[in-house]
Design an enzyme around this catalytic site. Structure first.
Site, PDB file in Angstrom:
ATOM      1  N   ARG A  34       0.703  -1.372  -0.069  1.00 50.59           N
ATOM      2  CA  ARG A  34      -0.035   0.060   0.060  1.00 50.59           C
ATOM      3  C   ARG A  34       0.809   1.290   0.104  1.00 50.59           C
ATOM      4  NH1 ARG A  34      -5.069   1.592   3.580  1.00 50.59           N
ATOM      5  NH2 ARG A  34      -3.599   1.262   5.551  1.00 50.59           N
ATOM      6  N   THR A  43      -0.692   7.627  -1.345  1.00 53.61           N
ATOM      7  CA  THR A  43      -2.001   7.631  -2.241  1.00 53.61           C
ATOM      8  C   THR A  43      -2.947   6.519  -1.368  1.00 53.61           C
ATOM      9  OG1 THR A  43      -1.236   5.857  -3.536  1.00 53.61           O
ATOM     10  CG2 THR A  43      -0.600   7.938  -4.078  1.00 53.61           C
ATOM     11  N   ASP A  80      -1.389 -10.525  13.730  1.00 49.89           N
ATOM     12  CA  ASP A  80      -0.768 -10.127  12.131  1.00 49.89           C
ATOM     13  C   ASP A  80      -0.474 -11.598  11.568  1.00 49.89           C
ATOM     14  OD1 ASP A  80       1.219 -10.112   9.988  1.00 49.89           O
ATOM     15  OD2 ASP A  80       1.017  -8.048  10.420  1.00 49.89           O
ATOM     16  N   ASP A 123       3.173 -12.421  10.403  1.00 47.80           N
ATOM     17  CA  ASP A 123       3.940 -12.497  11.533  1.00 47.80           C
ATOM     18  C   ASP A 123       3.958 -13.861  12.264  1.00 47.80           C
ATOM     19  OD1 ASP A 123       5.501 -10.085  11.078  1.00 47.80           O
ATOM     20  OD2 ASP A 123       4.242  -9.142  12.662  1.00 47.80           O
TER      21      ASP A 123
HETATM   22  N1  URA Z   1      -3.595  -8.758   8.140  1.00 53.72           N
HETATM   23  C1  URA Z   1      -3.388  -9.404   9.166  1.00 53.72           C
HETATM   24  O1  URA Z   1      -2.348 -10.407   9.314  1.00 53.72           O
HETATM   25  N2  URA Z   1      -4.419  -9.654  10.397  1.00 53.72           N
HETATM   26  C2  URA Z   1      -5.289  -8.520  10.527  1.00 53.72           C
HETATM   27  O2  URA Z   1      -5.911  -8.769  11.449  1.00 53.72           O
HETATM   28  C3  URA Z   1      -5.656  -7.872   9.240  1.00 53.72           C
HETATM   29  C4  URA Z   1      -4.834  -7.958   8.331  1.00 53.72           C
END
Ligand code: URA
Length: 217
Positions: free
Chosen positions: A112, A116, A208, A211
């Site tokens: 992203r 923008t 995430d 991760d």
């Molecule tokens: N991407 C992720 O890994 N977790 C989220 O909660 C949102 C986007």
């Protein structure tokens, strides 16, 4: 808080199988290790592959059992493409390939632009002859829906026969955004969570996904 539009609801497939729900709950726990998270994601991805391939076409094939000839039915797995949205989508590939080992694999990398806020492509590689193939786009989390929508827009330039989208966890905003951009795309998910937080993370979610899969926290 948004709710799912009636139109988007028609394209939503909630994978409610008890095994899927059980494994997803274990994955959500903050104390789940990287190894545990990855193992569960592999198992869950295989289970989701069953659901998303449920309507795949079968072809008759003449075979012989040890006792007599018969007509069996087979799928043409090579016509299927799993398209991973990098990087977290890669966590879903192994489990799906266990179930459909002949499938082809594509990758879509987007980031992203901070100014923008538009999705910018940095990698795109699909198999040849996409017009003959059905594509299943995979990404564990359907959060804002912007990258899924942008990935599918890019994919459509290759003119595949069909496109489905599979994720583990989604939320109403992501479902609505993806559906608005691509109303014909069926969305398969194991959970529709409450909402997004101000950083675009799904609540309650699982954190995430990239991760947690790759141990990069
Ligand atoms: N991407 C992720 O890994 N977790 C989220 O909660 C949102 C986007």
């Amino acid at each position: 808080m948004q709710s799912i539009t009636p139109s988007a609801q028609t394209q939503l497939h909630l994978i409610s199988h008890p095994l899927v729900q059980h494994k997803l709950t274990l994955m959500r726990k903050k104390e789940a290790s990287t190894t545990t998270f990855r193992t569960l994601l592999n198992e869950l991805s295989s289970l989701m592959a069953y659901e998303v391939t449920r309507d795949m076409l079968l072809q008759d094939v003449a075979i012989e059992t040890p006792l007599e000839p018969m007509t069996g039915q087979v799928i043409d797995g090579k016509k299927l493409v799993f398209a991973s949205i990098l990087r977290a989508g890669n966590g879903i590939l192994d489990g799906m390939l266990t179930v459909v080992p002949g499938a082809r694999v594509g990758h879509i990398g987007l980031y992203r632009d901070p100014k923008t806020l538009q999705a910018v492509e940095y990698y795109f590689k699909m198999p040849q002859d996409m017009h003959e193939r059905d594509v299943i786009v995979v990404d564990p989390m359907l959060a804002t829906g912007n990258s899924a929508a942008a990935a599918i827009t890019r994919l459509k330039a290759c003119k595949p026969k069909s496109i489905k989208f599979v994720c583990l966890v989604s939320c109403p905003q992501g479902i609505n955004t993806l559906h608005q951009a691509h109303p014909e795309v069926a969305i398969y998910t194991a959970a529709v969570d409450r909402e997004l937080n101000e950083h675009g993370y799904i609540l309650p979610g699982l954190g995430d996904a990239g991760d947690r899969i790759f141990g990069t926290q």
